[in-house]
Design a protein around this motif. Structure first.
Motif, PDB file in Angstrom:
ATOM      1  N   ASP A  17       0.864  -1.181   0.000  1.00  0.00           N
ATOM      2  CA  ASP A  17       0.000   0.000   0.000  1.00  0.00           C
ATOM      3  C   ASP A  17       0.903   1.235   0.000  1.00  0.00           C
ATOM      4  N   GLU A  18       0.281   2.419  -0.097  1.00  0.00           N
ATOM      5  CA  GLU A  18       1.058   3.653  -0.072  1.00  0.00           C
ATOM      6  C   GLU A  18       0.290   4.715   0.693  1.00  0.00           C
ATOM      7  N   SER A  19       1.031   5.678   1.223  1.00  0.00           N
ATOM      8  CA  SER A  19       0.408   6.831   1.840  1.00  0.00           C
ATOM      9  C   SER A  19      -0.027   7.792   0.751  1.00  0.00           C
ATOM     10  N   SER A  20      -0.574   8.946   1.129  1.00  0.00           N
ATOM     11  CA  SER A  20      -1.057   9.917   0.151  1.00  0.00           C
ATOM     12  C   SER A  20       0.034  10.302  -0.833  1.00  0.00           C
ATOM     13  N   LYS A  60      -8.471   1.755   8.957  1.00  0.00           N
ATOM     14  CA  LYS A  60      -7.648   2.686   8.198  1.00  0.00           C
ATOM     15  C   LYS A  60      -7.057   3.719   9.140  1.00  0.00           C
ATOM     16  N   TRP A  61      -5.898   4.238   8.755  1.00  0.00           N
ATOM     17  CA  TRP A  61      -5.279   5.295   9.554  1.00  0.00           C
ATOM     18  C   TRP A  61      -6.219   6.489   9.693  1.00  0.00           C
ATOM     19  N   ASP A 141      -2.711  -2.533  -3.330  1.00  0.00           N
ATOM     20  CA  ASP A 141      -3.985  -1.896  -3.030  1.00  0.00           C
ATOM     21  C   ASP A 141      -4.582  -1.339  -4.321  1.00  0.00           C
ATOM     22  N   SER A 179      -8.651  -3.053  -0.411  1.00  0.00           N
ATOM     23  CA  SER A 179      -8.273  -3.048   0.999  1.00  0.00           C
ATOM     24  C   SER A 179      -9.469  -3.285   1.910  1.00  0.00           C
ATOM     25  N   LEU A 185      -3.712  -5.736   3.960  1.00  0.00           N
ATOM     26  CA  LEU A 185      -3.532  -4.385   3.434  1.00  0.00           C
ATOM     27  C   LEU A 185      -3.934  -3.343   4.473  1.00  0.00           C
ATOM     28  N   GLN A 186      -4.904  -3.653   5.293  1.00  0.00           N
ATOM     29  CA  GLN A 186      -5.318  -2.718   6.335  1.00  0.00           C
ATOM     30  C   GLN A 186      -4.216  -2.542   7.388  1.00  0.00           C
ATOM     31  N   ASP A 189      -1.675  -0.217   5.925  1.00  0.00           N
ATOM     32  CA  ASP A 189      -2.153   1.164   5.979  1.00  0.00           C
ATOM     33  C   ASP A 189      -1.878   1.781   7.346  1.00  0.00           C
ATOM     34  N   GLY A 193       0.665   4.848   7.994  1.00  0.00           N
ATOM     35  CA  GLY A 193       0.145   6.036   8.644  1.00  0.00           C
ATOM     36  C   GLY A 193       1.006   6.476   9.806  1.00  0.00           C
TER      37      GLY A 193
END
Length: 246
Positions: A17-20, A60-61, A141, A179, A185-186, A189, A193
């Motif tokens: 996964d990736e952050s924003s 989720k974060w 994701d 996700s 994947l969660q 995240d 985060g």
């Protein structure tokens, strides 16, 4: 190319996964690798640790709150602090990109997506370098993209052979997963985060969420990370790698 099906003990599942990508200076990508025979055990432990407060819904974060904090800590601890058993084989690896140093016009045909896929490539290659005898199923994701997962799989396999000529098609599968129905994947995240919250200055901001501060501290302390601004060791159960872009 016809390749033999992998035997379960040699197969790793990687969840990435990736952050924003757009709102913050530092982009963080990360993934956990889970031996195939441990996937179900991990999911069972995550579901158990969610009870009784959070039996349903995507973790989720962005959803971290006072009412969910203890549950999120228990869930994170499933991966961070297993005292024994198969969960100790799970690893989390991440890489950090300073988006101010990106040069998409020069190196990526002007495409941020091309640049992003290169970072996915780098992270997957790290898993391959660490686990030299493993085979991989990679789960990304789900996101809107024109890129082909089959093309990425081929690029990963050609890339790993440049440094390990004896590797025979180790990346067997690259698929997208939602996700919302993938507990692994969660977990990723939440870990991302915790890192990005500090890297991008949100932790120190006036009015920052105390719940997110607490969860970030909990995850990073449990993982043995003293500073998110520095690289950890290359190997370990929880690593951070700051990419040096040229």
């Amino acid at each position: 190319m016809v390749v033999a099906p992998p035997k379960p003990p040699h197969l790793q599942h990687i969840y990435i996964d990736e952050s924003s990508q757009t709102q913050n200076r530092f982009l963080v990508l990360g993934g956990i690798n889970v031996p195939s025979e441990t996937v179900q055990h991990l999911e069972d432990e995550i579901r158990r640790s969610r009870l009784p407060a959070l039996p349903y819904g995507e973790m989720k974060w962005q959803k971290v709150s006072t009412s969910k904090l203890d549950t999120y800590k228990r869930v994170s601890d499933v991966v961070l602090s297993p005292s024994q058993g198969p969960l100790r084989a799970i690893e989390f690896h991440s890489l950090v990109v300073d988006t101010r140093k990106l040069k998409d016009k020069t190196f990526n045909k002007g495409s941020r997506e091309v640049g992003f896929n290169k970072e996915i490539y780098q992270l997957c290659q790290k898993f391959g370098r660490i686990h030299r005898s493993a085979l991989f199923h990679v789960y990304l994701d789900n996101r809107d993209t024109n890129s082909s997962t089959n093309e990425l799989r081929n690029i990963l396999n050609f890339g790993i052979r440049s440094g390990q000529a004896d590797r025979d098609w180790p990346y067997r599968r690259v698929h997208f997963r939602n996700s919302s129905d993938c507990l692994s994947l969660q977990i990723v995240d939440l870990f991302l985060g915790a890192i990005a919250f500090k890297l991008n200055g949100h932790y120190a901001a006036i009015g920052a969420s105390e719940s997110k501060r607490s969860l970030s501290d909990f995850i990073l302390q449990k993982a043995g990370v003293r500073s998110v601004e520095k690289d950890t060791a290359v190997r370990g159960r929880f690593t951070i790698w700051h990419r040096q872009l040229k």
